[in-house]
Scaffold this motif. Structure first.
Motif, PDB file in Angstrom:
ATOM      1  N   ILE A   1      11.189   6.032   6.835  1.00  0.00           N
ATOM      2  CA  ILE A   1       9.800   6.343   7.180  1.00  0.00           C
ATOM      3  C   ILE A   1       9.169   7.254   6.135  1.00  0.00           C
ATOM      4  O   ILE A   1       8.014   7.066   5.737  1.00  0.00           O
ATOM      5  N   ALA A   2       9.942   8.261   5.657  1.00  0.00           N
ATOM      6  CA  ALA A   2       9.417   9.165   4.634  1.00  0.00           C
ATOM      7  C   ALA A   2       9.130   8.406   3.340  1.00  0.00           C
ATOM      8  O   ALA A   2       8.104   8.627   2.687  1.00  0.00           O
ATOM      9  N   GLY A   3      10.047   7.500   2.975  1.00  0.00           N
ATOM     10  CA  GLY A   3       9.839   6.699   1.763  1.00  0.00           C
ATOM     11  C   GLY A   3       8.594   5.833   1.858  1.00  0.00           C
ATOM     12  O   GLY A   3       7.799   5.756   0.910  1.00  0.00           O
ATOM     13  N   ILE A   4       8.409   5.205   3.021  1.00  0.00           N
ATOM     14  CA  ILE A   4       7.222   4.374   3.229  1.00  0.00           C
ATOM     15  C   ILE A   4       5.960   5.230   3.178  1.00  0.00           C
ATOM     16  O   ILE A   4       4.959   4.857   2.579  1.00  0.00           O
ATOM     17  N   SER A   5       6.032   6.424   3.804  1.00  0.00           N
ATOM     18  CA  SER A   5       4.873   7.316   3.836  1.00  0.00           C
ATOM     19  C   SER A   5       4.464   7.761   2.431  1.00  0.00           C
ATOM     20  O   SER A   5       3.283   7.745   2.075  1.00  0.00           O
ATOM     21  N   PHE A   6       5.464   8.162   1.619  1.00  0.00           N
ATOM     22  CA  PHE A   6       5.171   8.592   0.249  1.00  0.00           C
ATOM     23  C   PHE A   6       4.613   7.429  -0.576  1.00  0.00           C
ATOM     24  O   PHE A   6       3.681   7.595  -1.361  1.00  0.00           O
ATOM     25  N   GLY A   7       5.218   6.247  -0.394  1.00  0.00           N
ATOM     26  CA  GLY A   7       4.743   5.073  -1.135  1.00  0.00           C
ATOM     27  C   GLY A   7       3.303   4.734  -0.802  1.00  0.00           C
ATOM     28  O   GLY A   7       2.475   4.504  -1.699  1.00  0.00           O
ATOM     29  N   ILE A   8       2.981   4.723   0.503  1.00  0.00           N
ATOM     30  CA  ILE A   8       1.618   4.423   0.937  1.00  0.00           C
ATOM     31  C   ILE A   8       0.662   5.521   0.478  1.00  0.00           C
ATOM     32  O   ILE A   8      -0.462   5.241   0.056  1.00  0.00           O
ATOM     33  N   ALA A   9       1.127   6.791   0.526  1.00  0.00           N
ATOM     34  CA  ALA A   9       0.269   7.914   0.138  1.00  0.00           C
ATOM     35  C   ALA A   9      -0.182   7.793  -1.312  1.00  0.00           C
ATOM     36  O   ALA A   9      -1.376   7.897  -1.620  1.00  0.00           O
ATOM     37  N   PHE A  10       0.748   7.550  -2.216  1.00  0.00           N
ATOM     38  CA  PHE A  10       0.383   7.452  -3.627  1.00  0.00           C
ATOM     39  C   PHE A  10      -0.354   6.143  -3.936  1.00  0.00           C
ATOM     40  O   PHE A  10      -1.098   6.058  -4.909  1.00  0.00           O
ATOM     41  N   PHE A  11      -0.150   5.161  -3.078  1.00  0.00           N
ATOM     42  CA  PHE A  11      -0.889   3.899  -3.227  1.00  0.00           C
ATOM     43  C   PHE A  11      -2.380   4.122  -2.997  1.00  0.00           C
ATOM     44  O   PHE A  11      -3.210   3.392  -3.539  1.00  0.00           O
ATOM     45  N   GLN A  12      -2.729   5.154  -2.200  1.00  0.00           N
ATOM     46  CA  GLN A  12      -4.137   5.443  -1.932  1.00  0.00           C
ATOM     47  C   GLN A  12      -4.885   5.828  -3.211  1.00  0.00           C
ATOM     48  O   GLN A  12      -6.092   5.606  -3.319  1.00  0.00           O
ATOM     49  N   LEU A  13      -4.179   6.433  -4.169  1.00  0.00           N
ATOM     50  CA  LEU A  13      -4.829   6.892  -5.401  1.00  0.00           C
ATOM     51  C   LEU A  13      -5.479   5.729  -6.152  1.00  0.00           C
ATOM     52  O   LEU A  13      -6.534   5.890  -6.766  1.00  0.00           O
ATOM     53  N   ILE A  14      -4.836   4.566  -6.082  1.00  0.00           N
ATOM     54  CA  ILE A  14      -5.398   3.387  -6.742  1.00  0.00           C
ATOM     55  C   ILE A  14      -6.723   3.013  -6.095  1.00  0.00           C
ATOM     56  O   ILE A  14      -7.718   2.751  -6.777  1.00  0.00           O
ATOM     57  N   GLY A  15      -6.740   2.993  -4.768  1.00  0.00           N
ATOM     58  CA  GLY A  15      -7.965   2.649  -4.047  1.00  0.00           C
ATOM     59  C   GLY A  15      -9.076   3.653  -4.283  1.00  0.00           C
ATOM     60  O   GLY A  15     -10.248   3.282  -4.422  1.00  0.00           O
ATOM     61  N   ILE A  16      -8.718   4.946  -4.306  1.00  0.00           N
ATOM     62  CA  ILE A  16      -9.717   5.995  -4.564  1.00  0.00           C
ATOM     63  C   ILE A  16     -10.340   5.793  -5.945  1.00  0.00           C
ATOM     64  O   ILE A  16     -11.561   5.863  -6.114  1.00  0.00           O
ATOM     65  N   PHE A  17      -9.500   5.531  -6.939  1.00  0.00           N
ATOM     66  CA  PHE A  17      -9.985   5.321  -8.314  1.00  0.00           C
ATOM     67  C   PHE A  17     -10.894   4.097  -8.400  1.00  0.00           C
ATOM     68  O   PHE A  17     -11.993   4.160  -8.973  1.00  0.00           O
ATOM     69  N   LEU A  18     -10.457   2.984  -7.810  1.00  0.00           N
ATOM     70  CA  LEU A  18     -11.260   1.754  -7.867  1.00  0.00           C
ATOM     71  C   LEU A  18     -12.587   1.911  -7.131  1.00  0.00           C
ATOM     72  O   LEU A  18     -13.634   1.468  -7.619  1.00  0.00           O
ATOM     73  N   SER A  19     -12.554   2.550  -5.951  1.00  0.00           N
ATOM     74  CA  SER A  19     -13.780   2.739  -5.163  1.00  0.00           C
ATOM     75  C   SER A  19     -14.792   3.594  -5.914  1.00  0.00           C
ATOM     76  O   SER A  19     -15.983   3.273  -5.975  1.00  0.00           O
ATOM     77  N   CYS A  20     -14.320   4.697  -6.489  1.00  0.00           N
ATOM     78  CA  CYS A  20     -15.223   5.598  -7.229  1.00  0.00           C
ATOM     79  C   CYS A  20     -15.790   4.926  -8.471  1.00  0.00           C
ATOM     80  O   CYS A  20     -16.980   5.067  -8.782  1.00  0.00           O
ATOM     81  N   CYS A  21     -14.938   4.189  -9.178  1.00  0.00           N
ATOM     82  CA  CYS A  21     -15.399   3.492 -10.386  1.00  0.00           C
ATOM     83  C   CYS A  21     -16.455   2.445 -10.055  1.00  0.00           C
ATOM     84  O   CYS A  21     -17.506   2.367 -10.712  1.00  0.00           O
ATOM     85  N   LEU A  22     -16.201   1.641  -9.024  1.00  0.00           N
ATOM     86  CA  LEU A  22     -17.155   0.594  -8.661  1.00  0.00           C
ATOM     87  C   LEU A  22     -18.466   1.194  -8.181  1.00  0.00           C
ATOM     88  O   LEU A  22     -19.555   0.726  -8.555  1.00  0.00           O
ATOM     89  N   SER A  23     -18.394   2.241  -7.374  1.00  0.00           N
ATOM     90  CA  SER A  23     -19.609   2.916  -6.902  1.00  0.00           C
ATOM     91  C   SER A  23     -20.417   3.469  -8.069  1.00  0.00           C
ATOM     92  O   SER A  23     -21.645   3.343  -8.108  1.00  0.00           O
ATOM     93  N   ARG A  24     -19.720   4.067  -9.043  1.00  0.00           N
ATOM     94  CA  ARG A  24     -20.423   4.655 -10.195  1.00  0.00           C
ATOM     95  C   ARG A  24     -21.082   3.577 -11.036  1.00  0.00           C
ATOM     96  O   ARG A  24     -22.229   3.718 -11.458  1.00  0.00           O
TER      97      ARG A  24
END
Length: 251
Positions: free
Chosen positions: A218-241
């Protein structure tokens, strides 16, 4: 207004970002489905372990189910925001991903730091449950479920039951039996005879092994999903800009 040539150059960039963000949102949506499944599995399979660690039934599986449901909803929202090309929707999506990232990071770190404390509390709770065993209350039912599922008996071994009030009246619980047909009441009241018919390995070591194994997953999945969010944050901000700066209208 941007020069036509600049807008023509920007168009492929935005199309590319859209494609990546929609793909990401679909994967993000799928992680929500996984969390839902883990929550349901935890409720069904690990309830016995959780119930020993607290006075009442734990809300942990419901937290996973709720988190999974929210991620599923926002995963679809991310796809919708991307298709619409709405800057404020994309910023809202990025904010949500940031909150999810921080929450999962804190949860993962906390679980790793306090894993030994969780193990110690579970040991105390399990010993208490064995001592107060009466075969009818929730902790006793949890003990029976663990002994049957993990093929174990007692805390450290099956002889631990000899120090309980239940043993004096009924002997070792039937949930320790390898085969119920060979476990007569007389056999369960005699430690020497019972040693041949019940599981002799203690449950505490097996319970902690199962818990640590599942916590690690569960911890491994949580860490993996957590850092996966960084990709979405970057893409969302770039597209919005890009959409905002170039006044690009989606067709």
């Amino acid at each position: 207004m941007s020069p036509p040539s600049r807008r023509l150059q920007t168009k492929p960039v935005i199309t590319c970002l859209k494609t990546f963000l929609i793909s990401y949102s679909l994967i993000f949506w799928f992680t929500g489905v996984i969390l839902l499944a883990v929550g349901v599995w935890g409720k069904v399979s690990l309830e016995a372990y959780f119930s020993l660690a607290s006075e009442e039934s734990t809300n942990a599986p419901y937290v996973l189910i709720g988190t999974g449901a929210i991620i599923v909803i926002f995963g679809l929202f991310g796809c919708f925001a991307t298709c619409r090309g709405s800057p404020w929707m994309l910023k809202l999506y990025a904010m949500f991903l940031t909150l999810v990232f921080l929450a999962e990071l804190v949860a993962g770190v906390s679980g790793f730091i306090f894993r030994h404390e969780i193990k110690a509390k579970l040991g105390v709770a399990y010993k208490k449950a064995v001592k107060s065993y009466n075969s009818t209350d929730s902790s006793s039912i949890a003990v029976d479920a663990i002994q049957r599922t993990l093929h174990c008996c007692g805390v450290n071994n099956y002889t631990d039951w000899s120090d309980t009030a239940y043993f004096e009246k009924n002997g070792i619980p039937a949930s320790c039996c390898k085969d119920n047909t060979n476990c007569s009441p007389e056999t369960l009241k005699d430690l020497d005879k019972a040693g041949k018919e019940v599981y002799t390995t203690g449950c505490f070591s097996r319970v902690t092994h199962v818990m640590e194994s599942n916590l690690g997953i569960i911890a491994g999945i949580s860490f993996g999903i957590a850092f996966f969010q960084l990709i979405g944050i970057f893409l969302s901000c770039c597209l919005s800009r890009y959409i905002t700066n170039n006044q690009y209208e989606m067709v």
